[in-house]
Design a protein around this motif. Structure first.
Motif, PDB file in Angstrom:
ATOM      1  N   ALA A 213      -9.254   6.379   2.885  1.00 21.99           N
ATOM      2  CA  ALA A 213      -8.374   7.300   2.698  1.00 21.99           C
ATOM      3  C   ALA A 213      -8.671   8.611   3.100  1.00 21.99           C
ATOM      4  O   ALA A 213      -9.751   9.334   2.428  1.00 21.99           O
ATOM      5  CB  ALA A 213      -7.680   7.059   1.403  1.00 21.99           C
TER       6      ALA A 213
ATOM      7  N   LEU B 226       0.829  -0.978  -0.154  1.00 22.94           N
ATOM      8  CA  LEU B 226      -0.011   0.291   0.084  1.00 22.94           C
ATOM      9  C   LEU B 226       0.938   1.219   0.008  1.00 22.94           C
ATOM     10  O   LEU B 226       1.827   1.270   0.771  1.00 22.94           O
ATOM     11  CB  LEU B 226      -0.950  -0.142   1.177  1.00 22.94           C
ATOM     12  CG  LEU B 226      -1.581   1.082   1.988  1.00 22.94           C
ATOM     13  CD1 LEU B 226      -2.695   1.640   0.571  1.00 22.94           C
ATOM     14  CD2 LEU B 226      -2.118   1.072   3.044  1.00 22.94           C
TER      15      LEU B 226
ATOM     16  N   MET C 190      -5.505   5.034   8.357  1.00 19.16           N
ATOM     17  CA  MET C 190      -6.014   3.974   7.773  1.00 19.16           C
ATOM     18  C   MET C 190      -5.831   2.495   8.216  1.00 19.16           C
ATOM     19  O   MET C 190      -6.684   1.559   8.322  1.00 19.16           O
ATOM     20  CB  MET C 190      -5.475   4.025   6.028  1.00 19.16           C
ATOM     21  CG  MET C 190      -5.929   5.277   5.297  1.00 19.16           C
ATOM     22  SD  MET C 190      -4.725   5.423   3.780  1.00 19.16           S
ATOM     23  CE  MET C 190      -5.232   4.204   2.881  1.00 19.16           C
ATOM     24  N   ILE C 191      -4.685   2.618   8.657  1.00 22.14           N
ATOM     25  CA  ILE C 191      -4.370   1.049   9.372  1.00 22.14           C
ATOM     26  C   ILE C 191      -5.020   0.969  10.688  1.00 22.14           C
ATOM     27  O   ILE C 191      -5.621   0.063  11.043  1.00 22.14           O
ATOM     28  CB  ILE C 191      -2.754   1.255   9.650  1.00 22.14           C
ATOM     29  CG1 ILE C 191      -2.109   0.997   8.631  1.00 22.14           C
ATOM     30  CG2 ILE C 191      -2.385   0.109  10.737  1.00 22.14           C
ATOM     31  CD1 ILE C 191      -0.357   1.103   8.620  1.00 22.14           C
TER      32      ILE C 191
ATOM     33  N   ARG D  48      -8.658  -3.620  -0.676  1.00 28.68           N
ATOM     34  CA  ARG D  48      -8.209  -2.635  -1.585  1.00 28.68           C
ATOM     35  C   ARG D  48      -9.564  -1.565  -1.671  1.00 28.68           C
ATOM     36  O   ARG D  48      -9.148  -0.394  -1.415  1.00 28.68           O
ATOM     37  CB  ARG D  48      -8.230  -3.066  -2.933  1.00 28.68           C
ATOM     38  CG  ARG D  48      -7.971  -2.000  -4.062  1.00 28.68           C
ATOM     39  CD  ARG D  48      -8.087  -2.623  -5.405  1.00 28.68           C
ATOM     40  NE  ARG D  48      -7.446  -3.779  -5.499  1.00 28.68           N
ATOM     41  CZ  ARG D  48      -6.408  -3.991  -6.173  1.00 28.68           C
ATOM     42  NH1 ARG D  48      -5.544  -3.033  -6.572  1.00 28.68           N
ATOM     43  NH2 ARG D  48      -5.880  -5.397  -6.377  1.00 28.68           N
TER      44      ARG D  48
ATOM     45  N   HIS E 175     -11.745  -1.209   0.944  1.00 24.88           N
ATOM     46  CA  HIS E 175     -11.749  -0.614   2.247  1.00 24.88           C
ATOM     47  C   HIS E 175     -10.969   0.443   2.241  1.00 24.88           C
ATOM     48  O   HIS E 175     -11.198   1.668   2.669  1.00 24.88           O
ATOM     49  CB  HIS E 175     -11.646  -1.645   3.274  1.00 24.88           C
ATOM     50  CG  HIS E 175     -11.281  -1.145   4.714  1.00 24.88           C
ATOM     51  ND1 HIS E 175     -12.476  -0.623   5.494  1.00 24.88           N
ATOM     52  CD2 HIS E 175     -10.284  -0.847   5.340  1.00 24.88           C
ATOM     53  CE1 HIS E 175     -11.903  -0.197   6.665  1.00 24.88           C
ATOM     54  NE2 HIS E 175     -10.754  -0.299   6.647  1.00 24.88           N
ATOM     55  N   LEU E 176      -9.540   0.245   1.831  1.00 26.56           N
ATOM     56  CA  LEU E 176      -8.430   1.133   1.952  1.00 26.56           C
ATOM     57  C   LEU E 176      -8.937   2.503   1.200  1.00 26.56           C
ATOM     58  O   LEU E 176      -8.480   3.790   1.595  1.00 26.56           O
ATOM     59  CB  LEU E 176      -7.194   0.622   1.503  1.00 26.56           C
ATOM     60  CG  LEU E 176      -6.407  -0.562   2.636  1.00 26.56           C
ATOM     61  CD1 LEU E 176      -5.364  -1.202   1.824  1.00 26.56           C
ATOM     62  CD2 LEU E 176      -6.101   0.067   3.972  1.00 26.56           C
TER      63      LEU E 176
ATOM     64  N   VAL F  79      -4.058   6.811  -2.989  1.00 22.58           N
ATOM     65  CA  VAL F  79      -3.756   5.519  -2.354  1.00 22.58           C
ATOM     66  C   VAL F  79      -3.593   4.658  -3.617  1.00 22.58           C
ATOM     67  O   VAL F  79      -4.313   4.428  -4.595  1.00 22.58           O
ATOM     68  CB  VAL F  79      -4.924   5.033  -1.681  1.00 22.58           C
ATOM     69  CG1 VAL F  79      -4.568   3.458  -1.235  1.00 22.58           C
ATOM     70  CG2 VAL F  79      -5.077   6.018  -0.466  1.00 22.58           C
TER      71      VAL F  79
ATOM     72  N   VAL G 115      -2.530   0.481  -4.144  1.00 28.51           N
ATOM     73  CA  VAL G 115      -2.649  -0.943  -3.672  1.00 28.51           C
ATOM     74  C   VAL G 115      -2.513  -1.645  -4.777  1.00 28.51           C
ATOM     75  O   VAL G 115      -2.913  -2.069  -5.812  1.00 28.51           O
ATOM     76  CB  VAL G 115      -3.990  -1.325  -2.928  1.00 28.51           C
ATOM     77  CG1 VAL G 115      -4.127  -2.555  -2.231  1.00 28.51           C
ATOM     78  CG2 VAL G 115      -4.642  -0.396  -2.034  1.00 28.51           C
TER      79      VAL G 115
ATOM     80  N   LEU H  44      -8.362  -1.047  10.308  1.00 27.08           N
ATOM     81  CA  LEU H  44      -8.461  -2.341   9.968  1.00 27.08           C
ATOM     82  C   LEU H  44      -8.716  -3.294  11.006  1.00 27.08           C
ATOM     83  O   LEU H  44      -9.186  -4.407  10.575  1.00 27.08           O
ATOM     84  CB  LEU H  44      -6.861  -2.464   9.436  1.00 27.08           C
ATOM     85  CG  LEU H  44      -6.352  -1.867   8.346  1.00 27.08           C
ATOM     86  CD1 LEU H  44      -4.868  -2.372   7.977  1.00 27.08           C
ATOM     87  CD2 LEU H  44      -7.172  -2.143   6.975  1.00 27.08           C
TER      88      LEU H  44
END
Lengths: 449, 449
Positions: free
Chosen positions: A342, A195, A223-224, A335, A337-338, A348, A350, A227
């Motif tokens: 953001a 990422l 973002m992390i 992907r 979700h990230l 971003v 991925v 999760l």
């Protein structure tokens, strides 16, 4: 005990000295050298051995033809290893094996050079003592396991005839406790992503621009932080949709395994064992899907202070999957979700690095039953049937391409520090592996054809 | 235009070629070499120049004695520079200066070698033309500004007599717009910390331990995500307690500054300008305290994939402070907050790297008024009175130790990419700086004694 007094150890040490790190292009010649070394070793024992090129690292395929009417055993393993870094945390050169407190210390000692070599030495001893083997024996030893075996499925398809066997035997794992023989019937799959978050064209001076521009590290950290939820569940929408839940019988069997959380805490140095709410620690480790960030980097990481606002930050992250999750589906959900979480101003990207399907093996097959009996004879204790959080992508490939039963018998320990500094393989467990290999080959001589 | 046709440029390029990176111990000899070079240059102009040793990097102190009854001007600057990394993003060697599109490109071109050198050349021209200077002139050029000037306050105390002056003149900043002379009266302070999170004794295999152990990167990411609220405010309790708010007059003056957000977005490549709710972009950049993570690292960052659960993760973070915040108080509040929000299983260590007080200068002093008039003559436009988010720790030290007015006149631009790859200093702005220096020295000849 020194390597000199056991010729098989001197051989194993020679193999461990080769830094066959498959993920690092600079080590490609070492990977090739390890393949050549193994083929030479097997030829010296009377095997027909070929080095099969792939688009990246070669595999070694070797056959010993005992008699046409005997069953055939295919032993799979890998001779490539993980990187050794952080190298400064090793007590010595990761590629200069030593015996220390009854353990072989070297990168690859347990994962997987030491374990696959126990099978080679098992065959070597039988050949020396009897002049032949109780089965036809094939070794397939690849050089790309640590990078997700990108070329192995195609290689197995291309050599399907030559790989036909009555059972596949793999030693690339651990006993649940020292000296307790373990047959593993379930493996997790893998979905590995990279990422990158970008917020500006360049790192910016925090005095000139602080308070007015986005910060790539802040964006990535936020973002992390999305999760997992507060109770340790993976919070990526749809992540658990395809998960086959544990049966009550399985949960009861897990509860009976002699697993000691205090031991695990001591060996790893953790002071807490957080994870998904509603499951025991062993259930989480063996049979629940997980998500971990494997690495992160961004901005200034050198010595001292640098007052920049980072323009880019990167993370590597991977999920361990259970049936019936697939790496493709999970990669897509991650992907999406990230990208959704953001923050404003963060671009971003991925990228999928590799994936592997999870696998479950039938417990009532003759191969598994014969193997369990052989292990009980070799170790003097009944075998435990286990699952593992580890990933051996080839298991589902063998099942799919050859239609052959796969038996997983780990000779190592979870505390062997595989993938970590100071990887070890207990010398007693190496020798028990050699004895177990002899017992397994003997037992498989009775496989129905 | 080549350096050969302007001897002062050839001299400046020689100085820029010395990689005097103060934060990196490997470059200590280069830092010393830059000090020697500057002392030699000033001696050649008729200054008495000394190299003053400190526990780390030396400072250059030089005096030109014009006449005992003339006022004394102290020009402060620094010859050390930020690291050049990421070096691969530079269009050429950061320490091989070139003229490109009318700009000098090199690390330190604008921050601060180029700006302090403009004052040296201003004096050189006056000396050549008139045989003397309109003031007694002292240069104090240090080698530790980019690491927070750890030894400068003591050095100023130790040489207080020799440093007595009627005004301190500093050029280590930017004009608010190209060609618009700028007198800066407010600077932010700094509080720089290093944070380490540890969750295990070693990196752990994500297959063997995923779902059962804490992850240092997850812990650090969650901690970083608590540092700001959803509206861009710093969420560390008590962070804003000591902040002197902007007056209505100041806010009106800021609103009148010709500041173009679209220009800033274009120069930096940002697509958003997030920040503290309730303040304009310029108010946030110039007069509101900020917090930025400057770098982060943990786990596997090499090429390819490594399936580890990181045991350690580190971040560098810093706050830009405004009156009456102090670095000590903010460091303590940050430390307490970080320890409070650390997740279970995470051991947190916070280390202070350096700090600096914010500063505000009186606008009605004779030095400021004379300087504004000189700048209007040199540039042909009235000077703008500005604040900045940058930190020059020495400003509050001079005010405290010498009791002298400090005048800040930036010759560079915010878009000079200082601290970033491809730092530049516009050749026209360098030359305007030389002219401004001459005008300022002339004007300061009329300072009341």
């Amino acid at each position: 005990m020194t390597p000199d007094s056991d010729p098989s150890l001197a051989d194993l040490f020679a193999l461990l000295r080769i830094p066959s790190i498959s993920t690092d292009p600079a080590h490609a010649p070492d990977v090739a050298r390890a393949a050549t070394w193994l083929a030479g070793k097997l030829r010296a024992l009377g095997f027909e051995a070929d080095i099969l090129a792939t688009p990246r690292h070669p595999a070694v395929l070797a056959h010993y033809h005992a008699a046409p009417d005997l069953p055939t055993v295919l032993v799979y393993g890998h001779y490539d290893v993980q990187p050794a870094d952080p190298v400064e945390l090793w007590r010595g050169d990761p590629f200069e094996p030593v015996l220390e407190d009854g353990k072989i210390r070297a990168r690859g000692a347990s994962d997987d050079k030491g374990q696959v070599f126990a099978h080679i030495v098992g065959a070597e001893q039988l050949l020396r003592e009897t002049g032949t083997l109780p089965v036809n024996l094939t070794f397939l030893i690849e050089g790309e396991e640590e990078i997700g075996s990108p070329n192995l499925a195609a290689l197995i398809r291309d050599h399907r005839d030559s790989l036909q066997a009555d059972v596949v035997l793999i030693s690339d794992g651990a006993m649940v406790a020292p000296g307790l023989p373990t047959l593993t019937y379930g493996l997790k799959g893998l979905c590995y992503l990279e990422l990158e978050v970008e917020t500006a064209a360049m790192d910016l001076h925090s005095g000139a621009f602080g308070g007015g521009v986005p910060n790539a590290v802040h964006a990535l950290a936020r973002m992390i932080a999305t999760l997992h939820d507060e109770e340790g569940r993976v919070a990526v929408p749809g992540f658990y949709d395809a998960v086959r839940d544990l049966s009550e019988a399985e949960r009861a069997a897990f509860a009976a395994v002699p697993f000691d959380e205090a031991d695990m805490r001591r060996e790893t140095g953790v002071s807490a064992t957080p994870g998904e709410a509603g499951y025991t620690l062993l259930e989480r480790l063996w049979a629940r899907p997980t998500l971990d960030v494997n690495g992160i980097g961004g901005g200034f990481q050198g010595a001292g202070a640098k007052t920049v606002i980072p323009a880019k930050a990167r993370a590597k992250l991977s999920c361990r999957l259970v049936p019936d999750q697939t790496p493709e589906d999970i990669a897509e959900k991650l992907r999406a979700h990230l990208i959704r979480v953001a923050p404003a101003g963060a671009r971003v990207a991925v990228q999928g690095l590799h994936g592997a399907l999870p696998a479950l093996t039938a417990l009532d097959s003759p191969a598994v039953q014969l193997a369990a009996a052989a292990l009980e004879r070799a170790y003097g204790k009944p075998a435990v049937f286990a699952r593992t959080g580890g990933t051996i992508p080839v298991v589902s490939t063998f099942q799919r391409e050859l239609g052959t039963d796969v038996v997983l018998v780990g000779f190592g320990l979870e505390t062997d520090r595989i993938h970590s500094p100071n990887e070890t393989f207990d010398l007693a467990h190496y020798r028990a592996g050699v004895a177990a290999s002899r017992a397994l080959l003997g037992a498989f001589g009775s496989l129905p054809r």
